[in-house]
Write a protein that holds these residues in place. Structure first.
Motif, PDB file in Angstrom:
ATOM      1  N   SER A  23     -31.401  12.328  85.529  1.00  0.00           N
ATOM      2  CA  SER A  23     -30.332  13.301  85.291  1.00  0.00           C
ATOM      3  C   SER A  23     -29.188  13.141  86.278  1.00  0.00           C
ATOM      4  O   SER A  23     -28.878  14.065  87.026  1.00  0.00           O
ATOM      5  CB  SER A  23     -30.869  14.719  85.395  1.00  0.00           C
ATOM      6  N   SER A  24     -28.596  11.980  86.314  1.00  0.00           N
ATOM      7  CA  SER A  24     -27.358  11.844  87.076  1.00  0.00           C
ATOM      8  C   SER A  24     -26.272  11.458  86.097  1.00  0.00           C
ATOM      9  O   SER A  24     -26.547  10.958  85.000  1.00  0.00           O
ATOM     10  CB  SER A  24     -27.484  10.765  88.146  1.00  0.00           C
TER      11      SER A  24
ATOM     12  N   THR B  37     -25.158  17.114  87.843  1.00  0.00           N
ATOM     13  CA  THR B  37     -25.449  15.683  87.672  1.00  0.00           C
ATOM     14  C   THR B  37     -24.606  14.827  88.633  1.00  0.00           C
ATOM     15  O   THR B  37     -24.767  13.614  88.687  1.00  0.00           O
ATOM     16  CB  THR B  37     -25.176  15.229  86.226  1.00  0.00           C
ATOM     17  N   HIS B  38     -23.722  15.481  89.344  1.00  0.00           N
ATOM     18  CA  HIS B  38     -22.933  14.793  90.370  1.00  0.00           C
ATOM     19  C   HIS B  38     -22.733  15.768  91.527  1.00  0.00           C
ATOM     20  O   HIS B  38     -21.619  16.202  91.824  1.00  0.00           O
ATOM     21  CB  HIS B  38     -21.577  14.361  89.783  1.00  0.00           C
TER      22      HIS B  38
ATOM     23  N   GLN C 274     -26.633   7.803  85.213  1.00  0.00           N
ATOM     24  CA  GLN C 274     -27.745   7.458  84.318  1.00  0.00           C
ATOM     25  C   GLN C 274     -27.470   7.928  82.887  1.00  0.00           C
ATOM     26  O   GLN C 274     -27.815   7.251  81.930  1.00  0.00           O
ATOM     27  CB  GLN C 274     -29.054   8.062  84.845  1.00  0.00           C
TER      28      GLN C 274
ATOM     29  N   TRP D 202     -33.593  13.610  93.974  1.00  0.00           N
ATOM     30  CA  TRP D 202     -32.630  12.524  94.191  1.00  0.00           C
ATOM     31  C   TRP D 202     -33.099  11.575  95.291  1.00  0.00           C
ATOM     32  O   TRP D 202     -33.652  12.008  96.296  1.00  0.00           O
ATOM     33  CB  TRP D 202     -31.277  13.086  94.611  1.00  0.00           C
TER      34      TRP D 202
ATOM     35  N   TYR E 188     -29.675   8.055  92.906  1.00  0.00           N
ATOM     36  CA  TYR E 188     -30.579   7.844  91.777  1.00  0.00           C
ATOM     37  C   TYR E 188     -31.410   9.106  91.559  1.00  0.00           C
ATOM     38  O   TYR E 188     -32.003   9.653  92.499  1.00  0.00           O
ATOM     39  CB  TYR E 188     -31.489   6.650  92.113  1.00  0.00           C
ATOM     40  N   SER E 189     -31.432   9.575  90.322  1.00  0.00           N
ATOM     41  CA  SER E 189     -32.232  10.758  90.005  1.00  0.00           C
ATOM     42  C   SER E 189     -33.548  10.290  89.374  1.00  0.00           C
ATOM     43  O   SER E 189     -33.525   9.576  88.367  1.00  0.00           O
ATOM     44  CB  SER E 189     -31.445  11.643  89.030  1.00  0.00           C
TER      45      SER E 189
ATOM     46  N   ASN F  13     -34.542  18.604  89.523  1.00  0.00           N
ATOM     47  CA  ASN F  13     -34.105  17.251  89.856  1.00  0.00           C
ATOM     48  C   ASN F  13     -34.681  16.807  91.202  1.00  0.00           C
ATOM     49  O   ASN F  13     -35.124  17.630  92.017  1.00  0.00           O
ATOM     50  CB  ASN F  13     -32.565  17.173  89.889  1.00  0.00           C
TER      51      ASN F  13
ATOM     52  N   TYR G  49     -24.052  13.150  96.783  1.00  0.00           N
ATOM     53  CA  TYR G  49     -23.165  11.984  96.705  1.00  0.00           C
ATOM     54  C   TYR G  49     -22.402  11.763  98.007  1.00  0.00           C
ATOM     55  O   TYR G  49     -22.074  10.640  98.362  1.00  0.00           O
ATOM     56  CB  TYR G  49     -22.175  12.141  95.535  1.00  0.00           C
TER      57      TYR G  49
END
Ligand code: G1P
Length: 900
Positions: free
Chosen positions: A88-89, A241-242, A92, A74, A83-84, A72, A247
């Motif tokens: 893969s977020s 994904t998070h 998304q 970011w 935003y990936s 990934n 974040y």
């Protein structure tokens, strides 16, 4: 017309919109140095060198939608959801199939893929290009981000690649314990993971491999903060994904920090940057496996700026394009592009074996005996230089009783002894070496290869896999010896003769070759005692003929006899009335196998070539008559009919009419046609029946069998598979292509083309096949392409296109040009062409058929090579002598053939 896949150049490069909307897509990347990866449209997949050395967590097909542990990258803007660039977020993913879904497009060519995404939220266009340079074990992710808005924007970027760093065996066994072995270190430009030991089937070993992820900006700037463990990166309760780090902006550790005993993460953060309107910036992630820190540093130095990466990408693209040195031109440019991928697939199988893409056959690495030989077919057509040596070495895997080693190590001619006493004899194994060797002799004219002296393989298996040789041990070694302890060598020809002759006597109660462990169809594995394979008996009948013509060729080159081991005489029995007796045949085979149970006498005798050839023909003819009179099944209305392919473990014929049900298998038809057992009239009936019972155009064409609706524990595991899956009634590409090949060989071009075309049409129908261009191992009952890329079908498809459809092939070293193209294959101007290598020279063969006549209606009216007219003796083909070709320069040569 292609709807979702568009070819964008003449080298097969293609693009797909919103690839993430299709499940199970994966793309192969590999270097010649050993690293091989699979990459999905959201950069899932894995990366490894072998079964015990996985950089990323090993994946099977189901992990492709399930795993979040993908590569990934970011981009974070304050006040916005991260935003990936790989899509893969969590956000998304939630936006997929809604009107908030981002635009995305995947473009790919041999060994590279670029994913482009547009973030409406941030006004960004990002790209990620993934590739592996041809000679290094490093996967490169080259990321670009461009500000599409008219305001200056400030961002922070994170690279994030989870590092698995161990054997695939530990995916479940010792998963947690092996994470305790991890020793992790952050460096100036990334994260190194060097497990202290490796736990695998070899036991506990000290480990020296370093798994790493490095990163820098396109200008070479290092990250500023690092997250060396999964827990550091995702944070308590976070996910890939998070990730809470991204974040919530957690601070990581500095360079030169240590971590240990945890799941490792190649994650780091770069210093913030601003992008003016229209401005673009870039980043580089390098992930790989190395033997030392110096190696990692060297790789970093080699690829740490945008220019270096762009150059390496270009070199990689050029290298692989060059490898695929065949080119087709027909009326359908999409088909021509498709052929680029089919031609590329044999390279993928050489690098990946059958195990290292998310659908995997043998699972743990390596290739089987039959695959080894068949993969040589395409090599002979594309890169023939070393194939002779490879063939010679491969014969070293044959045992003196005509069976062969089945455990194949890395490198050519490296066969491993069976130490577990598991006798495995696949009855088709003796077939393939001759098919490959015959193509080799035809392409090169090198008949001398038959005289090369090669040892035989020896291990504890003896008496054709039915007994253990208790006298054999490690000290004896893996090469057959003679009574006086010397390693025995025999000619390549002797190896072939033993394989073909021993098989002739290994019959079941119907006097058909025994099925043993299985034949080509690995899943016919439950009829070892009484099963028989009519299909492959037909194939062997063809082989005996081929071998006889090779012997006659040797004779015409001035040889009269050849020395062979004296034991072989037992197998040369020529009393045809004895051939009818199963018990006599068994006796002969036992007598032979006993004569070489442990050692060989070492004595040789001369055998006359013409007598040998006659002996083989006699056997072949007997087989042909026997099968014709015993195995033909009459179908409906005297218009249909086909050959029974097998006997099950109860000794019952497998095909025919079972109550109301029609039981038909393709394999018996393929080899009765190829082996010249089926007459022309029978071929017409077979085609009718195959069209009636097996053909389904929309899922790729000819299925492997009808639905038996029975588990058949007396035949094999295939009957346990749902109908339409793999060996049970799928459109199994390899067999469907061999069906085409057989039909072409017998002059049934229209019928052959139907089989080939149905496969390519379905593969290219993305909505049905759901695969990138290429031929999959099989199409299941709903048409989805399965086990993509790694299939012997690719070699056979290419081989058939060149040697049969375009009809360009060697005949004992001379070049035969014998087109079997149909009217529909010529472009508007009536032209079709192919570029191939032959005898070390590159040829462009063009057929001109201005009236677009069909095969059968045209003849060769004129032909020239570089404007020198070629004499036409027969109007269906021309022959260019080896001598003429040898005198040509190393430039490209134009052969033009006018059809009228
Ligand atoms: C695979 C195996 C091959 C076997 C076939 C049918 O085919 O690799 O050895 O004969 O299944 O069981 P492939 O993937 O080459 O198409």
């Amino acid at each position: 017309m292609l709807k979702h896949i568009k070819f964008i150049d003449n080298h097969g490069s293609f693009c797909v919109n919103r690839p993430e909307n299709t499940s199970y897509l994966y793309f192969p990347l590999a270097s010649e140095a050993g690293l091989k990866s699979s990459v999905t449209p959201v950069l899932g997949g894995d990366s490894k060198i072998d079964q015990d050395t996985f950089l990323l967590e090993p994946v099977s097909s189901e992990n492709l939608h399930n795993n979040r542990s993908s590569r990934n990258f970011w981009i974070v803007k304050e006040g916005h959801i991260p935003y990936s660039v790989t899509g893969s977020s969590a956000q998304q993913e939630a936006d997929r199939f809604t009107d908030r879904q981002e635009d995305s497009e995947l473009t790919a060519g041999f060994m590279w893929q670029t994913l482009k995404r547009t973030s409406r939220e941030l006004g960004l266009i990002s790209t990620v290009t993934s590739f592996i340079p041809k000679s290094d074990n490093v996967e490169i992710m080259y990321v670009t981000v461009e500000n599409q808005t008219d305001t200056v924007q400030k961002f922070t970027a994170y690279g994030a690649i989870p590092v698995y760093g161990r054997s695939a065996d530990n995916i479940r066994d010792h998963r947690n314990v092996t994470s305790m072995l991890h020793r992790i270190e952050t460096t100036e430009h990334g994260i190194n993971v060097c497990p202290t030991m490796s736990f695998d089937e070899r036991g506990h070993q000290p480990n020296h491999k370093i798994y790493y992820v490095n990163g820098c900006s396109g200008k070479g700037e290092n990250p500023i903060s690092y997250y060396p463990t999964v827990e550091d990166f995702i944070g308590e309760g976070g996910t890939y994904t998070h990730p809470r780090t991204v974040y919530e902006g957690y601070k990581g550790v500095p360079a030169h920090s240590l971590a240990a005993g945890k799941e490792a993460m190649g994650a780091f953060c770069f210093s913030s940057f601003t992008l003016a309107p229209g401005e673009k910036t870039d980043f580089i992630l390098l992930s790989g496996i190395a033997d030392s820190k110096e190696e990692i540093e060297n790789i970093f130095e080699k690829y740490n700026t945008s220019d270096k990466v762009k150059n390496a990408l270009e070199e990689t693209r050029i290298y692989w394009k060059k490898q695929v040195n065949v080119d087709f031109h027909t009326q359908d440019p999409d088909f021509d592009s498709y052929m680029k991928w089919v031609s590329f697939q044999p390279f993928l199988r050489r690098l990946f074996g059958c195990s290292f893409l998310p659908h995997h056959d043998y699972g743990r690495g390596g290739r089987g005996w039959r695959d080894l030989w068949q993969d040589c077919l395409s090599l002979l057509l594309m890169n023939p230089q070393n194939v002779g040596a490879m063939i010679e070495k491969n014969y070293g895997g044959v045992r003196i009783d005509g069976t062969n080693a089945t455990i194949i190590g890395d490198g050519d001619g490296n066969f491993i002894a069976d130490r577990n006493g598991i006798a495995r004899v696949w009855m088709d194994h003796a077939l393939w070496p001759l098919i490959t060797t015959s193509l080799y002799i035809n392409q090169t004219g090198d008949i001398e290869i038959l005289k090369k002296q090669v040892p035989y393989f020896k291990d504890a298996q003896t008496m054709r896999g039915t007994e253990i040789d208790t006298l054999w041990n490690d000290a004896y070694g893996n090469k057959q010896r003679t009574e006086d302890g010397q390693v025995y060598t025999g000619s390549v020809l002797e190896h072939i003769l033993i394989q073909q002759l021993a098989a002739f006597y290994d019959v079941g109660v119907h006097n058909i070759y025994r099925l043993r462990g299985a034949d080509w169809n690995d899943a016919l594995d439950m009829a070892a005692e009484n099963g028989e394979s009519v299909a492959f008996t037909c194939a062997y009948a063809g082989n005996l003929h081929t071998l006889a013509s090779i012997l006659r060729l040797m004779e015409s080159a001035g040889e009269t006899s050849i020395p062979l081991s004296e034991e072989i005489e037992i197998l040369l029995n020529d009393q045809t009335d004895m051939f009818d007796s199963v018990s006599e045949k068994k006796k002969i085979l036992t007598e032979y196998a006993k004569s070489c149970r442990h050692n060989l006498s070492g004595r040789k005798k001369n055998f006359s070539l013409s007598t040998l050839a006659a002996n083989l023909i006699q056997k072949s003819n007997w087989l042909t008559d026997h099968i014709r009179s015993q195995e033909w099944i009459d179908g409906k209305d005297n218009e249909e009919g086909w050959y029974n392919s097998y006997y099950d473990n109860h000794g019952e014929a497998v095909e025919g009419f079972h109550h109301e049900q029609v039981r038909m298998m393709l394999t018996g038809q393929v080899f009765s046609i190829m082996g010249n057992v089926a007459t022309d009239a029978q071929i017409r009936k077979i085609v009718k029946s195959a069209d009636h019972y097996l053909y389904r155009k929309e899922i790729g064409g000819y299925r492997l069998n009808t639905d038996f609706q029975e588990l058949k524990f007396d035949m094999g595991r295939m009957f346990g598979f749902a109908y339409g899956e793999k060996e049970n009634g799928a459109v199994f590409s390899h067999m469907a292509v061999m069906y085409a090949n057989a039909l072409y060989q017998r002059g049934f071009a229209k019928e052959g083309w139907k089989a080939l075309r149905s496969l390519s049409d379905t593969a290219l129908d993305f909505d049905t096949s759901h695969i990138y261009p290429g031929i999959p191992e099989y199409f299941r009952s709903d048409g989805r392409g399965m086990y993509h890329y790694l299939t012997g079908a690719a070699s056979w498809y290419l081989f058939t296109m060149i040697t049969e459809v375009f009809g360009v092939r060697g005949v004992f070293g001379n070049l035969l040009v014998h087109p079997k193209l149909l009217a529909e294959q010529f472009d508007e101007a009536g032209t079709a062409s192919v570029s191939v290598t032959f005898a070390g020279k590159q040829f462009h063969v063009t057929y001109r058929n201005t009236d677009r006549k069909d095969y059968g209606s045209y003849h060769i009216a004129a032909a020239d090579c570089d404007k020198t007219a070629i004499e036409i003796v027969e109007d269906s083909h021309i022959m260019i002598s080896r001598e003429f070709i040898n005198n040509l320069s190393s430039d490209l040569h134009e052969i033009t053939v006018t059809l009228a």
